[in-house]
Scaffold this active site. Structure first.
Site, PDB file in Angstrom:
ATOM      1  N   CYS A   2       0.861  -1.178   0.000  1.00  0.00           N
ATOM      2  CA  CYS A   2       0.000   0.000   0.000  1.00  0.00           C
ATOM      3  C   CYS A   2       0.894   1.223   0.000  1.00  0.00           C
ATOM      4  CB  CYS A   2      -0.916   0.008   1.221  1.00  0.00           C
ATOM      5  SG  CYS A   2      -2.011   1.437   1.296  1.00  0.00           S
ATOM      6  N   GLU A 111      -3.684   0.931  -6.048  1.00  0.00           N
ATOM      7  CA  GLU A 111      -2.678  -0.060  -6.428  1.00  0.00           C
ATOM      8  C   GLU A 111      -2.498  -0.030  -7.927  1.00  0.00           C
ATOM      9  OE1 GLU A 111       0.150  -1.415  -5.869  1.00  0.00           O
ATOM     10  OE2 GLU A 111      -0.693  -2.133  -3.965  1.00  0.00           O
TER      11      GLU A 111
END
Length: 252
Positions: A2, A111
């Site tokens: 992340c 992402e």
């Protein structure tokens, strides 16, 4: 992994969700990146009997954990993620895992696809039910030789679930609201006691929405970074059918 996330809920919504009492007002943040300040909730110090103060408190920390034993943070790598499988034993994280577990409020994260024709495509990944979620975090206070102190933090990651593995092989750990107290209880719960919380969210928890490359630039901080874009059907089909490999993409 992340490397970018967002927190767009109101201050009151965030405070109520975390159970931390009042928070100083802050604007919606659509593109939060490492080294920037992030909000974390930690267990409050012991309260006297009958106290009405909340059991948790919020702190702003630098996203990028620096262990207390580091002499010069300028040459230390940017630890914005910690692998949950080794956080309890790895020197950089084990002290924080034992003594300073935290919650990181978020509206979702970003992402980038790692492989195939869709490689490089950015996705805004948010809970299907909407609202706020809390990522598992670790906090550490680093003290400089001049006596200055900096609160720093990282997010824990885990192997991605079946729905997201075709985008990236890692994802942040989500702590469910009913588990907040247990995760934050570093006095009564050792790392082994909360290891069952370090798991991927179930496959239908998140939805992944393709977005433009605007999110690649930290300077783009408005809601436009979350606007959906069309993805070539061939690329989308390849992405849906492809399983993740074991490579990790660098976002910077």
């Amino acid at each position: 992994m992340c490397g970018r996330f967002a927190l767009t809920a109101s201050t009151d919504q965030t405070a109520a969700f975390l159970g931390v009492g009042e928070l100083e007002a802050f604007p919606a943040r659509y593109n939060i990146a490492p080294t920037q300040p992030i909000l974390m909730a930690v267990a409050a110090p012991s309260r006297p009997p009958g106290s009405n103060l909340p059991d948790r408190e919020a702190q702003l920390v630098r996203w990028g954990l620096v262990p207390g034993w580091v002499k010069d943070m300028r040459g230390f790598p940017l630890l914005f993620n910690a692998r949950s499988e080794e956080a309890a034993i790895k020197p950089s994280f084990r002290s924080a895992m034992r003594h300073r577990r935290a919650l990181v409020p978020a509206s979702g994260f970003y992402e980038w696809c790692q492989n195939g024709p869709a490689k490089g495509q950015a996705y805004w990944i948010r809970p299907r039910h909407g609202g706020l979620i809390a990522f598992a975090g670790l906090m550490e206070t680093w003290a400089g030789a001049d006596g200055s102190e900096i609160d720093t933090g990282a997010m824990l990651t885990v192997a991605a679930n079946a729905a997201l593995a075709s985008i990236h092989h890692r994802m942040p750990v989500v702590i469910e609201e009913q588990d907040f107290a247990r995760w934050l209880d570093c006095r009564g719960q050792e790392p082994r006691d909360v290891s069952d919380l370090l798991k991927a969210a179930h496959a239908d928890f998140f939805e992944a929405i393709p977005v433009s490359g605007r999110v690649n630039k930290v300077s783009n901080m408005g809601p436009e970074v979350q606007e959906p874009v069309a993805v070539d059907e061939e690329k989308q089909g390849t992405l849906a059918s492809k399983t993740s490999d074991d490579q990790q993409m660098s976002l910077f």
